[in-house]
Design an enzyme around this catalytic site. Structure first.
Site, mmCIF file in Angstrom:
data_model
loop_
_atom_site.group_PDB
_atom_site.id
_atom_site.type_symbol
_atom_site.label_atom_id
_atom_site.label_comp_id
_atom_site.label_asym_id
_atom_site.label_seq_id
_atom_site.Cartn_x
_atom_site.Cartn_y
_atom_site.Cartn_z
ATOM 1 N N ASN A 7 0.868 -1.179 0.000
ATOM 2 C CA ASN A 7 0.000 0.000 0.000
ATOM 3 C C ASN A 7 0.903 1.226 0.000
ATOM 4 O OD1 ASN A 7 -1.770 2.073 0.561
ATOM 5 N ND2 ASN A 7 -2.207 1.404 2.662
ATOM 6 N N TRP A 8 0.965 1.909 -1.140
ATOM 7 C CA TRP A 8 1.889 3.040 -1.263
ATOM 8 C C TRP A 8 1.350 4.310 -0.599
ATOM 9 C CZ3 TRP A 8 3.797 2.655 -7.096
ATOM 10 C CH2 TRP A 8 4.688 1.580 -7.194
ATOM 11 N N LYS A 9 0.093 4.306 -0.192
ATOM 12 C CA LYS A 9 -0.505 5.506 0.422
ATOM 13 C C LYS A 9 -0.282 6.717 -0.491
ATOM 14 C CE LYS A 9 -0.004 3.247 4.816
ATOM 15 N NZ LYS A 9 0.099 3.338 6.274
ATOM 16 N N HIS A 91 -9.419 0.999 4.938
ATOM 17 C CA HIS A 91 -8.097 1.138 5.571
ATOM 18 C C HIS A 91 -8.225 2.026 6.807
ATOM 19 C CE1 HIS A 91 -3.992 2.512 6.276
ATOM 20 N NE2 HIS A 91 -3.649 1.344 5.763
ATOM 21 N N GLU A 161 -5.344 -5.266 10.307
ATOM 22 C CA GLU A 161 -4.289 -4.295 10.589
ATOM 23 C C GLU A 161 -4.585 -3.603 11.914
ATOM 24 O OE1 GLU A 161 -2.218 -2.949 6.709
ATOM 25 O OE2 GLU A 161 -4.001 -1.731 6.962
ATOM 26 N N GLY A 222 2.935 -1.260 4.214
ATOM 27 C CA GLY A 222 2.931 0.163 3.890
ATOM 28 C C GLY A 222 4.343 0.633 3.595
ATOM 29 N N GLY A 223 4.989 1.236 4.589
ATOM 30 C CA GLY A 223 6.307 1.854 4.422
ATOM 31 C C GLY A 223 7.329 1.006 3.663
HETATM 32 P P1 PGA Z 1 2.940 0.165 7.571
HETATM 33 O O1 PGA Z 1 1.466 0.381 6.935
HETATM 34 O O2 PGA Z 1 3.469 -1.114 6.980
HETATM 35 O O3 PGA Z 1 3.727 1.370 7.153
HETATM 36 O O4 PGA Z 1 2.757 0.063 9.046
HETATM 37 C C1 PGA Z 1 0.581 -0.690 6.742
HETATM 38 C C2 PGA Z 1 -0.712 -0.186 6.141
HETATM 39 O O5 PGA Z 1 -1.161 0.903 6.534
HETATM 40 O O6 PGA Z 1 -1.337 -0.842 5.278
#
Ligand code: PGA
Length: 238
Positions: A7-9, A91, A161, A222-223
């Site tokens: 998930n690149w946000k 999300h 999550e 995410g990150g």
């Molecule tokens: P993160 O994010 O791996 O940066 O904690 C996960 C997500 O929000 O899907």
């Protein structure tokens, strides 16, 4: 088969998306892993064109309506035509930063299905809810809200999550993940055969043990999905 989703946000415009895929070359992964990337809507078409064969592309958010006077929004149909085949719904940032309700989440699941997108529904408790012993209640409520539309889905996934583990560096233990996944599966009832992914500070160093945990069918990253090498290492851990 494990699912490794990124998930690149709000990162990675079209230029960065194509640069990412020029360095993300997962030739050795074979049939053991399904790789999905969720770029921002503006990068969908570029990501679809640049992604290696076998890598699936999804949209991070959609509006429930197919079109209309909704300035700034993207419909499921538009995302599909731009290259998405999955949609992330519910999300924690949508729920907690943008105030999306369970009802809106269900509406977006229906919209995604209408356009032929595979919904990936995120659920998870906040730290306060966990401390108050409400893990099961929260997960049940979030799953219950989308059970009806998911009942009509040809396929879907759930991502567990825990909100306290997202972007914090704090990861649930494999035991925490196994417990929550079992609760989600129970809440899904006869739909419990769907893959359930774990998300929240997944990194190359912990992805393997999380995915080895009972009932964890993959990860939502995410990150660590923003760097092609680290995302590749996570996919290899599957
Ligand atoms: P993160 O994010 O791996 O940066 O904690 C996960 C997500 O929000 O899907």
């Amino acid at each position: 088969m494990k699912v490794v989703a990124g998930n690149w946000k709000m990162h990675m415009g079209p230029d960065e998306a194509s640069a990412f895929f020029s360095r993300f070359t997962p030739d050795a992964l074979g049939d053991s892993v399904r790789v999905v990337v969720f770029p921002p809507a503006v990068s969908l078409r570029t990501a679809r064109a640049a992604a290696p064969k076998g890598v699936e592309i999804g949209v991070q958010n959609i509006h429930p309506e197919p079109s209309g006077a909704f300035t700034g929004e993207t419909s499921a149909e538009m995302a599909r035509s731009a290259g998405a085949s999955l949609v992330l719904v519910g999300h924690s940032e949508r729920r907690h930063v943008f105030g999306e309700t369970d009802e809106e989440t269900a509406g977006k699941v229906r919209a995604g299905l209408r356009a032929g997108l595979i919904p990936v529904v995120c659920v998870g408790e906040t730290l306060d809810q966990r401390r108050a012993g409400k893990l099961e209640t929260v997960l049940r409520r979030q799953v219950e809200a989308v059970r009806a539309p998911l009942g009509d889905a040809p396929s879907f996934m759930i991502a567990y999550e825990p909100v306290w583990a997202i972007g914090t560096g704090e990861t649930a233990t494999p035991e925490d993940a196994a417990e929550a996944h079992a609760l989600v599966r129970e809440a899904l009832g006869d739909l419990g055969g769907a893959p359930i992914l774990y998300g929240g500070s997944v990194k190359p160093g912990n992805a393997g043990e999380l995915m080895a945990s009972p009932g964890v069918d993959g990860v939502l990253v995410g990150g660590a999905s923003l760097d092609p090498e680290s995302f590749l290492r996570i996919a290899e851990a599957a």
